[in-house]
Write a protein that holds these residues in place. Sequence first.
Motif, PDB file in Angstrom:
ATOM      1  N   LEU A   1       0.734  -1.102  -0.222  1.00  0.00           N
ATOM      2  CA  LEU A   1       0.197  -0.024   0.028  1.00  0.00           C
ATOM      3  C   LEU A   1       0.984   1.260   0.186  1.00  0.00           C
ATOM      4  CD1 LEU A   1      -2.684   1.034   0.536  1.00  0.00           C
ATOM      5  CD2 LEU A   1      -2.612   1.335   2.455  1.00  0.00           C
TER       6      LEU A   1
ATOM      7  N   PRO B   1      -9.406  -1.601   5.124  1.00  0.00           N
ATOM      8  CA  PRO B   1      -8.949   0.103   5.172  1.00  0.00           C
ATOM      9  C   PRO B   1      -9.207   0.313   6.532  1.00  0.00           C
ATOM     10  CG  PRO B   1     -10.971  -0.444   3.901  1.00  0.00           C
ATOM     11  CD  PRO B   1     -10.429  -1.457   4.092  1.00  0.00           C
TER      12      PRO B   1
ATOM     13  N   GLY C   1      -7.379   5.533   4.324  1.00  0.00           N
ATOM     14  CA  GLY C   1      -7.162   4.191   3.109  1.00  0.00           C
ATOM     15  C   GLY C   1      -8.213   3.792   1.776  1.00  0.00           C
TER      16      GLY C   1
ATOM     17  N   ILE D   1      -8.844   5.066  -1.366  1.00  0.00           N
ATOM     18  CA  ILE D   1      -8.016   4.536  -2.150  1.00  0.00           C
ATOM     19  C   ILE D   1      -9.008   3.280  -3.015  1.00  0.00           C
ATOM     20  CG2 ILE D   1      -5.856   3.147  -2.911  1.00  0.00           C
ATOM     21  CD1 ILE D   1      -4.816   4.448  -0.051  1.00  0.00           C
TER      22      ILE D   1
ATOM     23  N   VAL E   1      -1.911   7.903  -3.105  1.00  0.00           N
ATOM     24  CA  VAL E   1      -2.316   6.660  -2.238  1.00  0.00           C
ATOM     25  C   VAL E   1      -0.921   6.600  -1.196  1.00  0.00           C
ATOM     26  CG1 VAL E   1      -1.934   4.251  -1.824  1.00  0.00           C
ATOM     27  CG2 VAL E   1      -2.638   5.670  -3.654  1.00  0.00           C
TER      28      VAL E   1
ATOM     29  N   ARG F   1      -2.560   9.752   1.870  1.00  0.00           N
ATOM     30  CA  ARG F   1      -3.401   8.756   2.437  1.00  0.00           C
ATOM     31  C   ARG F   1      -3.705   7.204   3.383  1.00  0.00           C
ATOM     32  NH1 ARG F   1      -7.666   9.321  -2.381  1.00  0.00           N
ATOM     33  NH2 ARG F   1      -7.627  11.516  -2.816  1.00  0.00           N
ATOM     34  N   GLY F   2      -2.433   6.083   2.194  1.00  0.00           N
ATOM     35  CA  GLY F   2      -2.306   5.166   3.145  1.00  0.00           C
ATOM     36  C   GLY F   2      -1.040   5.058   4.030  1.00  0.00           C
TER      37      GLY F   2
ATOM     38  N   LEU G   1      -1.742   0.247   6.708  1.00  0.00           N
ATOM     39  CA  LEU G   1      -1.964  -1.049   6.043  1.00  0.00           C
ATOM     40  C   LEU G   1      -2.187  -1.960   7.448  1.00  0.00           C
ATOM     41  CD1 LEU G   1      -1.764  -2.616   3.696  1.00  0.00           C
ATOM     42  CD2 LEU G   1       0.731  -3.403   3.769  1.00  0.00           C
TER      43      LEU G   1
END
Length: 390
Positions: A206, A222, A226, A229, A238, A241-242, A245
């Motif tokens: 991610l 998520p 996330g 996404i 990504v 925001r991510g 994980l």
Amino acid sequence: MFLKQALRPRAEGPRATPGPDAAGPAAPGSGTRRDRPGRVRTAAARTLIAATVLWGLYSLLNVALSGRWWLWLLPDLVPPVCFVAVPVVLLALTGVPARAARRWLVPALVLLLVTGVSRAGLHWGALVPGGGPGPAPAGALKVFSWNTKYWDTADDPDAFYRFLKAQDADVYLLQEYLAWVDDRPAPIDEEARIRREFPGYHLVVLGEQVTLSRFPVVARPPVGQGASIRAGTPWREVFERGKVLRTDVRVRGRVVSLYNVHIPVQLDIGRNWLSRGFYGEMRQRDAARRAHYAALRRDAAGNPNPLLIAGDFNTTPAMGDLDGLRDALDDALPASDTFMPGTWNSEGLGLWRLDWAFTNDALRVHRYAFEDPAGLSDHQAQSLLVSLAR
């Protein structure tokens, strides 16, 4: 004293003639020499009082503002060990001032020391022989969490993968799966080599996070931002925001949730600290950090599985950002034999613990060690041995 001498009335009558045994005029500077010890003690007392007041004010504001006001991210850069070191040093100097100054300096410094112990991030249990957790049962999981510092793009790729494989972990939680190009993060694609170097592992990616697991992945729920996404989301979005994980894996019939975390760094050190843009970006980063922390706390609170949260939090023990997680989960530090954990900067003094690992009651940590990155990163790695609680 000098004012009293100036106002003292002169003796009336004829001035007495000094006899042969009378002392002559004082040598120039003799009064200064006699007063010098007193002046030194006065100056020392004033300096010590000023230092105590300033440190006490900083400590009080740290409790009140850390994690609550974005601008306090700058004072939060002070190494956490200072919350013990500064009062100890000042206490050692209290023998210089007069006794009257020591009467309130010593209690004040002792209070600052006691209240600062919890923020210094020191592991006092490491000083107690045999005070760690019991031995790990057969089948315990080895977890390896590490900020790789731009993966293998700044190092010898073969040495990088040799280092990773030498850990022989059941689970890898890795951050900074990226390159650094023109002072900006850039994507890389090494999934083919990762699968070749780690046959039999399940791979989840991610943005800049990579999770490798010997156990089958049953879900990828998520977390926070996330959820927005999608398959076509640009990598840069990504990346932003991510930052959490979550990977659910099946371990001997039970589902265990693994959280691979990389909270954004507070500052852009490449900017001019006196520019408006520097502080504007710091405020934006603080908002992003708060959002990621809030999402992580919410998800962990609603997760019934055994869970382990580890990664680079870019947060020290003295910062209030971690309070919610520390209140709800267990820090892995009691399973360590390190007195002063400092995971960054491994290339320097290592005065800041920025990398953390937390579990809930359903997991037991039997070993927690900070590993030398062999010159491949500026972060020490975290190595854990955990088992499922019965």
